[in-house]
Each structure stands twice: as structure tokens, then as C-alpha cells.
Scaffold this active site. Structure first.
Site, short mmCIF file in Angstrom:
data_model
loop_
_atom_site.label_atom_id
_atom_site.label_comp_id
_atom_site.label_asym_id
_atom_site.label_seq_id
_atom_site.Cartn_x
_atom_site.Cartn_y
_atom_site.Cartn_z
CE LYS A 173 -1.56 2.87 2.90
NZ LYS A 173 -1.58 4.08 2.05
N GLY A 225 7.06 5.68 7.60
CA GLY A 225 6.18 6.85 7.67
C GLY A 225 6.39 7.57 8.98
N GLY A 226 5.36 8.29 9.40
CA GLY A 226 5.48 9.12 10.59
C GLY A 226 5.18 8.36 11.88
N GLY A 230 2.83 5.10 12.91
CA GLY A 230 3.67 4.01 13.43
C GLY A 230 3.16 3.49 14.76
CD GLU A 247 13.65 1.64 8.70
OE1 GLU A 247 14.16 2.71 9.07
OE2 GLU A 247 14.22 0.55 8.81
CB CYS A 281 13.37 9.72 7.04
SG CYS A 281 14.39 8.63 6.06
CD GLU A 382 10.37 13.78 10.34
OE1 GLU A 382 9.20 13.46 10.57
OE2 GLU A 382 11.20 13.03 9.79
P1 NAD Z 1 2.47 8.88 7.17
O1 NAD Z 1 2.75 8.22 8.46
O2 NAD Z 1 1.43 9.94 7.13
O3 NAD Z 1 2.05 7.84 6.06
C1 NAD Z 1 2.87 6.74 5.71
C2 NAD Z 1 2.01 5.65 5.14
O4 NAD Z 1 1.17 5.13 6.17
C3 NAD Z 1 1.06 6.10 4.04
O5 NAD Z 1 0.96 5.05 3.10
C4 NAD Z 1 -0.25 6.30 4.78
O6 NAD Z 1 -1.38 6.19 3.95
C5 NAD Z 1 -0.20 5.18 5.80
N1 NAD Z 1 -0.96 5.40 7.03
C6 NAD Z 1 -1.31 6.57 7.59
N2 NAD Z 1 -1.97 6.35 8.75
C7 NAD Z 1 -2.01 5.00 8.92
C8 NAD Z 1 -2.54 4.14 9.94
N3 NAD Z 1 -3.16 4.62 11.02
N4 NAD Z 1 -2.40 2.81 9.80
C9 NAD Z 1 -1.74 2.30 8.73
N5 NAD Z 1 -1.24 3.05 7.73
C10 NAD Z 1 -1.36 4.39 7.84
O7 NAD Z 1 3.89 9.40 6.66
P2 NAD Z 1 4.17 10.28 5.39
O8 NAD Z 1 3.70 11.67 5.72
O9 NAD Z 1 3.69 9.59 4.17
O10 NAD Z 1 5.77 10.23 5.35
C11 NAD Z 1 6.56 11.11 6.05
C12 NAD Z 1 7.14 10.46 7.28
O11 NAD Z 1 7.85 9.28 6.90
C13 NAD Z 1 8.18 11.33 7.95
O12 NAD Z 1 8.00 11.32 9.34
C14 NAD Z 1 9.50 10.67 7.57
O13 NAD Z 1 10.56 10.92 8.46
C15 NAD Z 1 9.13 9.23 7.54
N6 NAD Z 1 10.08 8.46 6.73
C16 NAD Z 1 10.97 7.64 7.36
C17 NAD Z 1 11.92 6.93 6.63
C18 NAD Z 1 12.93 6.03 7.31
O14 NAD Z 1 13.65 5.32 6.61
N7 NAD Z 1 13.01 6.03 8.61
C19 NAD Z 1 11.94 7.05 5.24
C20 NAD Z 1 11.01 7.89 4.62
C21 NAD Z 1 10.08 8.59 5.38
#
Ligand code: NAD
Length: 488
Positions: A173, A225-226, A230, A247, A281, A382
């Protein structure tokens, strides 16, 4: 107009409720695609298909079959690299040069895991002569892979390659803001002769991700993601104690000592913070500079910032594109204002660039906030945008204390010519990656991931494959004899 569909059980299909989402160019807000927007019901179909495929003939594939599959996918990515890079820039706004680099890294990731998979053989353990004891790595099962919008296909590749290579089935996804390259990659998968259900694509929002995290039929969720999402994934995973890899975000210090090569340190301070408009990130947005060179360093950055060419990622001269969404744009501007209100000094940026071409789209000037102190919110949270916050430090101990004083622990960098200091700092910094006299390099052979709130587990390297396996001890007694222990 590009139209995307879901890929479930080897079939392209529309979501059950026919939902779609307009995908918008961050450069000019024009609609570039209509993407299928799935719901939980579609996710359940994909999970069921992946379950059936895992419990079926896919389990019989050999490491040779799977290594061949990953190499074939690398070939197809190379074949379509221009097209994929174009889609990535169109959807994320990043420069074409950056997207092309991503595609090279993605193919390299598939080839790296192909080699690793092919070298898997398990281990025979020392045991009595009538016993065969082996340690085996087996696939975990159905893997739910959830990816963010900043590096859509790169983050997907770090998960898909080891997941399939280890013999799992997959439901991916991508972020519903940036599904285009993952969709194209799925078209590449569909060219191959994989059993239905081994690879499934479900584009949609948080509810689809939540279904993957909650489903008792999913054995592993790998999420990038965030922290907010997470946390909810971690809680949801308790339903069947599924394996999780997280991550998450970072607040990454870039620490410059007075004895550093300052030409290189100034140059890399810009790369660290403005690559992909800071939406990385591991972005080095928290600059920490030793007191004796602080003012000169800020002066040199201030000279360079107005010369950064902001523009459409497809224009050859562009060095920095827009940020990804209206929401990000607003959030970043809000954080800059909050920093100024806390006492930071705005040296450059902090607004939309002037000019007609920047009226539409999510444009921001590269921004430098100086005289930030470790207690300020902008030094702790962040930002995920093109913003450097600069702090001053007076000693190695002070720099170390301030750098480690964050809930995050993804990446850090140290600039010094003193090898002893470099070694001390890189040992004492509590981050998953510590660069010395460099910023940003990563490659498939080295692990990636964070300490503390930056995540759980690691991607890439051997550990990035192991995370997609269960470890089994197989014990075969070739000559069983009665023991007569009980009641004989
Ligand atoms: P996000 O957490 O909003 O979304 C990430 C993914 O999770 C998306 O596909 C989203 O649709 C899904 N999602 C959102 N809420 C969810 C839930 N409750 N349950 C399951 N899935 C859900 O993050 P974003 O805004 O897309 O990305 C930015 C964040 O990602 C930043 O905090 C960044 O630091 C982090 N990031 C980390 C790394 C790493 O390697 N550590 C790499 C890239 C991005």
C-alpha cells in the site's frame, strides 16, 4: 490522463466501491492522474489472495527461482528507468536527476537481495551422530508493506525485494498521494509469470494501512512513515503478535567542529538539508556549529541560499523542487513562524518565492533559522521541509549532549579533521547511521534504520532480508530409542 487500478490475485481491478482520488502535481496543482482509492474491503480481498498464494505452490519455490525473479525485476526497472523517473518527479516534485538516482538505487537493491537470497543455505549444527540438526530460514508469510510519499518506489523496493526474495507474499500500500511509480512497478510484476496473489497492490489511505496492520491473516507489517501512524500500527499488530518493522522520522544533527574542512562542510550542510526539499527522513536540518566558526559559517550559508535554483523538477537547471502537498506547505511555514516566535533569527527564506511561476504549487524558499537553542520546539521536532535550524555549541561534550537529547535516533553527521574526535563522536552518538565528513550516502550492503523513536528493526543489508524470515531449528532423530524415563 493516467488512471491506476488495484492489482489483486493476479487481476487488475477497480475498487469495490469504484473510489478514485485525483493525484495532483506539487509543481502546479494540476491533476495528473486518477488513482484507484481502495477501502478496507479491497484490502481484505488482497490479503485473502496473498494468504492463499502463500499457503499454495509459492511455498515450493527455490532460492534460485526467487533470486532469478529479483534479477528479472531489476532488469525491467532498468528498461523502464526513464519512465519511472519521469513518474516519480511528476508525482513528488523532486528533480529528474534525483529520481534517476533513485531508479539506479532501486535496481541495485533488487540485485543485492538477489545475490543474498541465492547465497542462503541454512546451517547444519553440531549434534550427536544419529541426529540431523539444521537452522533454517523460512518466510514469515503474508507481508503488508506500507510506504510514504517522499521516496515512493525506493522505500517500496527496500521492502518488496527482501519480502519476495525470502519467499513471502505481498500486499503493498503506497501513500495515496504518490501511488504512480508503485503502480508502474506492479505493471512490471504483471509481465512476469508469478502465481496469482503473490504480489498485490492496494492503493488507498490510512484505513487500508490499518486493515493490513489489524488483519489476523497478515503475518508481518513493514511500515515507513510518521510516528503517529507508526504508533497505531504497533498497537494494532498485537492482535496476532505479527512481526513489525517501523522506519519512522528523524531529527538529525549535522555537527560541524571548528577544525573541519569548511568548504566541504558548508557545501554538504546544504545537501543535507535541501535534497528533495528537505523531505528526507535523514535530512540534516539540525545544524550544530562550533562557537568559534559559527558566525562565519552562517555567513557562508547565507551567501549560497539565494543562489539555489528553485523550480520544476523537469527543468535541467533546477536544484530544488516544491514540497509535496498543501498540508506540508502549511505545516512547514507554521513551524518556521513558531521558531521565529521562540526567538530564532530568520536569515533567509521562510516564505513562498516571488514570481508568477510560484503562485500555484507548493513552493518554499530554502530557509535558514539561526540562533536556535536546543530547548526550542524547532530544534526538537521533525520539520520535513527545506529548513535549516542552526545552533551554536562550545565543546564536544555540549554538542554530544544536545545532539543525543532527542526522542529520535535515525542519522547524524560529524565534521572534523581530528580522527580521535571523529571516532569518539561516532561511538557516542545514539543514531542508526553516523556519517563522518559526509552526508546522506546509503547503499544496499549497509543497514538502515533508527534508534529510539526512529523505528524498530532495520532495512537493507543481510538483516533487511532476515527481518522477512522466521528462524527454525529442524531436529531429525534418525535412530529413535525408547528412553524408559516414565513408568518403565
Ligand atoms: P504517514 O505516516 O502519514 O504515512 C505513511 C504511510 O502510512 C502512508 O501510506 C499512509 O497512507 C499510511 N498510514 C497513515 N496512517 C495509517 C494508519 N493509522 N495505519 C496504517 N497506515 C497508515 O507518513 P508520510 O507523511 O507519508 O511520510 C513522512 C514520514 O515518513 C516522515 O515522518 C519521515 O521521516 C518518515 N520516513 C521515514 C523513513 C525512514 O527510513 N526512517 C523514510 C522515509 C520517510
Amino acid at each position: 490522463m493516467i488512471q491506476t487500478q488495484l492489482y489483486i490475485d493476479g487481476q487488475w481491478q477497480s475498487p469495490i466501491d469504484r473510489g478514485t482520488r485525483a493525484i495532483v502535481s506539487p509543481a502546479d496543482e494540476s491533476v495528473i492522474a486518477q488513482a484507484a482509492e481502495a477501502t478496507r474491503a479491497d484490502a481484505r480481498l488482497a490479503i485473502a489472495a496473498a494468504r492463499k498464494a502463500f499457503d499454495g505452490p509459492w511455498r515450493q519455490t527455490t532460492i534460485r527461482d526467487r533470486a532469478k525473479l529479483l534479477n528479472k525485476l531489476a532488469e525491467l526497472i532498468d528498461r523502464d528507468a526513464d519512465k519511472l523517473a519521469h513518474l516519480e518527479s511528476l508525482n513528488t516534485g523532486k528533480t529528474l536527476t534525483e529520481s534517476r538516482t533513485d531508479m539506479g538505487d532501486i535496481a541495485a537493491t533488487f540485485r543485492y537481495f538477489a545475490g543474498l537470497v541465492a547465497s542462503e543455505s541454512g546451517a547444519v549444527n553440531e549434534a550427536p551422530h544419529h541426529v540431523i540438526s539444521r537452522t533454517l530460514r523460512e518466510p514469515v508469510g503474508v507481508c503488508g508493506l506500507i510506504t510514504p510519499w517522499n521516496y515512493p518506489l525506493l522505500q517500496a523496493a527496500w521492502k518488496i525485494a527482501p519480502a519476495l526474495g525470502a519467499g513471502n507474499t505481498v500486499v503493498i500500500k503506497p501513500s495515496n498521494l504518490t501511488p504512480l511509480t508503485t503502480h508502474h512497478f506492479t505493471q512490471l510484476v504483471a509481465e512476469l509469470d508469478l502465481p496469482p496473489g503473490v504480489f498485490n497492490l492496494v492503493t488507498g489511505g490510512a484505513e487500508v494501512g490499518a486493515e493490513l496492520a489489524e488483519s489476523l491473516d497478515v503475518d508481518l507489517v513493514s511500515f515507513t512513515g510518521g510516528a503517529f501512524a507508526g504508533e497505531s500500527i504497533m498497537k494494532a499488530a498485537t492482535g496476532n503478535f505479527k512481526r513489525i518493522g517501523l522506519e519512522l522520522g528523524g531529527k538529525n544533527p549535522n555537527i560541524v567542529f571548528a577544525d573541519a574542512d569548511l568548504d566541504a562542510a558548508v557545501d554538504y550542510a546544504l545537501n543535507a538539508a535541501f535534497f528533495h526539499a528537505g523531505q528526507v527522513c535523514s535530512a540534516g536540518s539540525r545544524l550544530m556549529v562550533e562557537d568559534s566558526i559559527y558566525d562565519a559559517f552562517i555567513g557562508r550559508l547565507a551567501e549560497r541560499l539565494p543562489r539555489i535554483v528553485i523550480g520544476n523538477g523537469f527543468h535541467g537547471e533546477t536544484q530544488m523542487g516544491p514540497v509535496q502537498s498543501a498540508q506540508q506547505h502549511e505545516k512547514i511555514l507554521g513551524m518556521v513562524q513558531a521558531g521565529i516566535a521562540e526567538g530564532a533569527r530568520l536569515v533567509h527564506g521562510g516564505k513562498r518565492p516571488a514570481g508568477d511561476v510560484y503562485k500555484k504549487g507548493y513552493w518554499l524558499e530554502p530557509t535558514l533559522l539561526a540562533d536556535v537553542t536546543a530547548e526550542m520546539k524547532i530544534a526538537k521536532e521533525e520539520i520535513f521541509g527545506p529548513v535549516i535550524t542552526a545552533e551554536r555549541f562550545r565543546s564536544e561534550a555540549e554538542a554530544l549532549r544536545a545532539a543525543n537529547d532527542t526522542p529520535y535516533g535515525l542519522a547524524a553527521a560529524v565534521w572534523t579533521r581530528d580522527l580521535d574526535k571523529a571516532n569518539r563522536m561516532s561511538r557516542a552518538l545514539r543514531f542508526g547511521t553516523v556519517w563522518v565528513n559526509d552526508y546522506h550516502p546509503y547503499f544496499p550492503e549497509a543497514p538502515w534504520g533508527g534508534y529510539k523513536a526512529s523505528g524498530i528493526g532495520r532495512e537493507l543489508a543481510r538483516i533487511g532480508l532476515d527481518e522477512y524470515t522466521e528462524l527454525k531449528h529442524s531436529y531429525i532423530n534418525l535412530a529413535p530409542k525408547a528412553m524408559g524415563w516414565f513408568g518403565a
